[in-house]
Write a protein that holds these residues in place. Sequence first.
Motif, PDB file in Angstrom:
ATOM      1  N   SER A  60     -26.270  18.654  20.634  1.00 26.08           N
ATOM      2  CA  SER A  60     -27.354  17.919  21.037  1.00 26.08           C
ATOM      3  C   SER A  60     -28.195  17.770  21.966  1.00 26.08           C
ATOM      4  O   SER A  60     -29.248  16.947  21.942  1.00 26.08           O
ATOM      5  CB  SER A  60     -25.988  16.488  20.963  1.00 26.08           C
ATOM      6  N   GLY A  61     -27.591  18.107  22.785  1.00 29.24           N
ATOM      7  CA  GLY A  61     -27.989  18.272  23.991  1.00 29.24           C
ATOM      8  C   GLY A  61     -29.490  19.307  23.837  1.00 29.24           C
ATOM      9  O   GLY A  61     -31.227  19.549  24.186  1.00 29.24           O
ATOM     10  N   TYR A  62     -30.128  20.259  23.148  1.00 28.04           N
ATOM     11  CA  TYR A  62     -31.131  21.595  23.245  1.00 28.04           C
ATOM     12  C   TYR A  62     -31.590  20.463  21.765  1.00 28.04           C
ATOM     13  O   TYR A  62     -33.785  20.217  22.014  1.00 28.04           O
ATOM     14  CB  TYR A  62     -30.374  22.040  22.004  1.00 28.04           C
ATOM     15  N   ALA A  64     -32.447  17.504  21.434  1.00 25.18           N
ATOM     16  CA  ALA A  64     -32.801  15.887  22.540  1.00 25.18           C
ATOM     17  C   ALA A  64     -34.514  16.494  22.547  1.00 25.18           C
ATOM     18  O   ALA A  64     -35.301  16.165  23.359  1.00 25.18           O
ATOM     19  CB  ALA A  64     -32.508  15.272  23.204  1.00 25.18           C
ATOM     20  N   GLY A  65     -34.923  17.651  23.216  1.00 24.18           N
ATOM     21  CA  GLY A  65     -35.246  18.701  24.218  1.00 24.18           C
ATOM     22  C   GLY A  65     -37.041  19.426  22.805  1.00 24.18           C
ATOM     23  O   GLY A  65     -37.660  19.516  23.369  1.00 24.18           O
ATOM     24  N   THR A  66     -36.678  18.178  21.740  1.00 24.44           N
ATOM     25  CA  THR A  66     -36.962  18.984  20.831  1.00 24.44           C
ATOM     26  C   THR A  66     -38.669  17.732  19.973  1.00 24.44           C
ATOM     27  O   THR A  66     -37.660  16.681  20.892  1.00 24.44           O
ATOM     28  CB  THR A  66     -37.002  20.116  19.242  1.00 24.44           C
ATOM     29  N   ARG A  67     -39.495  18.063  19.476  1.00 26.68           N
ATOM     30  CA  ARG A  67     -40.207  17.598  18.937  1.00 26.68           C
ATOM     31  C   ARG A  67     -38.541  16.162  17.828  1.00 26.68           C
ATOM     32  O   ARG A  67     -39.160  15.022  17.275  1.00 26.68           O
ATOM     33  CB  ARG A  67     -41.200  17.580  18.108  1.00 26.68           C
ATOM     34  N   GLU A  69     -36.186  15.199  18.514  1.00 25.64           N
ATOM     35  CA  GLU A  69     -35.302  14.592  19.541  1.00 25.64           C
ATOM     36  C   GLU A  69     -34.024  13.973  19.105  1.00 25.64           C
ATOM     37  O   GLU A  69     -33.680  13.396  19.852  1.00 25.64           O
ATOM     38  CB  GLU A  69     -36.114  13.134  19.701  1.00 25.64           C
ATOM     39  N   ALA A 215     -38.115  28.034  20.250  1.00 28.13           N
ATOM     40  CA  ALA A 215     -39.497  27.222  20.849  1.00 28.13           C
ATOM     41  C   ALA A 215     -40.217  27.987  21.002  1.00 28.13           C
ATOM     42  O   ALA A 215     -41.645  27.146  21.648  1.00 28.13           O
ATOM     43  CB  ALA A 215     -38.951  26.621  22.028  1.00 28.13           C
ATOM     44  N   THR A 324     -39.137  26.104  16.341  1.00 25.87           N
ATOM     45  CA  THR A 324     -38.200  24.953  16.101  1.00 25.87           C
ATOM     46  C   THR A 324     -38.881  23.318  16.247  1.00 25.87           C
ATOM     47  O   THR A 324     -38.959  22.910  15.239  1.00 25.87           O
ATOM     48  CB  THR A 324     -37.463  24.883  16.932  1.00 25.87           C
ATOM     49  N   PRO A 325     -39.770  23.512  17.296  1.00 29.76           N
ATOM     50  CA  PRO A 325     -40.678  21.989  17.237  1.00 29.76           C
ATOM     51  C   PRO A 325     -41.757  22.151  17.327  1.00 29.76           C
ATOM     52  O   PRO A 325     -42.827  21.540  17.572  1.00 29.76           O
ATOM     53  CB  PRO A 325     -40.645  22.285  19.135  1.00 29.76           C
ATOM     54  N   ARG A 393     -46.841  12.223  18.476  1.00 29.31           N
ATOM     55  CA  ARG A 393     -45.596  12.688  18.502  1.00 29.31           C
ATOM     56  C   ARG A 393     -46.397  14.595  18.122  1.00 29.31           C
ATOM     57  O   ARG A 393     -45.620  15.672  18.465  1.00 29.31           O
ATOM     58  CB  ARG A 393     -44.056  12.910  18.433  1.00 29.31           C
TER      59      ARG A 393
END
Length: 444
Positions: A60-62, A64-67, A69, A215, A324-325, A393
């Motif tokens: 979940s932490g990882y 959240a930092g991507t597009r 979310e 990323a 990833t994002p 986004r």
Amino acid sequence: MATTEAEVGRITDEAVDRLRARVGVPEPHPQPPHYTELTTDVFRHVAEAYGDDNPLWCDSGYGAGTRWEGPIAPPPLVGGDTLIGEDEVTRVAPEHAELMRGDPLRGVHAFYSASAREWWEPLRPGARVTRRNALVGVLDKPSSFAERAVHEWTGQVFRQADGPLLSAQYRLMIRTERSKARKAKKYDDVELAPYTDDQIAEIEAQYAAEGPRGAEPRWWEDVAEGDTVGPMVKGPLTVTDIVCWHVGMGMGLYGVAPLRLGAANRRRIPRFFHRDPQNVPDVMQRAHWDPEFARRSGNPTTFDYGRMRETWLVHLSPTGWATTPGCGGWTASSGASTTWATPSGCGALSPVRTSPRATARPSTSTSWPRTNAARSPRRGMPPCCCPAATTGRCASPTRPAAPPTCPPPSTPSPPASPAGRPGRTGERYPRPAGAGRRPRRRLR
């Protein structure tokens, strides 16, 4: 009309005609979904089943930092046969009940050969998924493996309940007579050889060098058609790998189960069970982990699942090779494993270096089994689009960044497509000005 005892295990013209009469009739899937409550633990189990440690699926932490979310499902989960999807059609319509009764090719071996898959929206934890299924094509073909083969194409569409379409696939199952496959002895000249220490060391070194791209951007203009993707190693395949596969993926189309549940399954499909050397009945699916059962099906030894090799390609292409994002929507496609990856030597015993070529149109292309390209049921896949185009986004990260855009669909939409499908002018995602040319964007 039911299959007679004389026809059981045989491919006949009458059986093929009965099968063809079913094309286009919606029906429930043969097995209930393996997963109905979708969590990040489910995402992790499925990803680990094919050797994928990308944190986007379960951290979940990882996420959240991507597009995105937050975590999203690994692509093989979204539409993989018995994995997910509650039937929208829960029983065959009364007018088709007799037509759909039983299997016209009862007792004829079926093996997974190929599929074409597309994804349009991400699947998130907590979503409920429904599906629709139908036979879409039947091809009667000669076979060097078993003299005659029937290619059975089915189509499945998956959607989030009361939400968007998620994905779809065409799946090819090839039906062959087991006795003819054994007599043909196609693989009799295959010699099994042990690996050398150097070969094992080379495989271990490749594993150590692999990992998700994460990323790090992959720029659209830096990719050309014909670029090599990979390599990525899978193998040497072991019984442990098969066990771990089933932990995440379930037991597949035949409802394989242990103990009392297995006995009930034997009563349901007795011809799927064969006696082992100790005279104990067991599933023919055992051919994937028992060399003796593999030889009974005409193969020299144990071998991987077609769906397994497909997930390896998915692991390599849209998730391991791309970033990833990235932008461009969740749409991707995966063709038959045998289109891109061929093991060196004998099937499961050899490592597979999967190095397909990149395509210049990753969001709309579909790779098809070459032997059926002219006759495969390609039409009917909805067009794709960038799902984040209206959220702000998805600034297309090329050099320089461009406004959010969606690529125009490269294939025509089916005439009776549902209203509100993304990517069509005047509907959910209006086509932006200038969309007539391919937008410059980063690959996902």
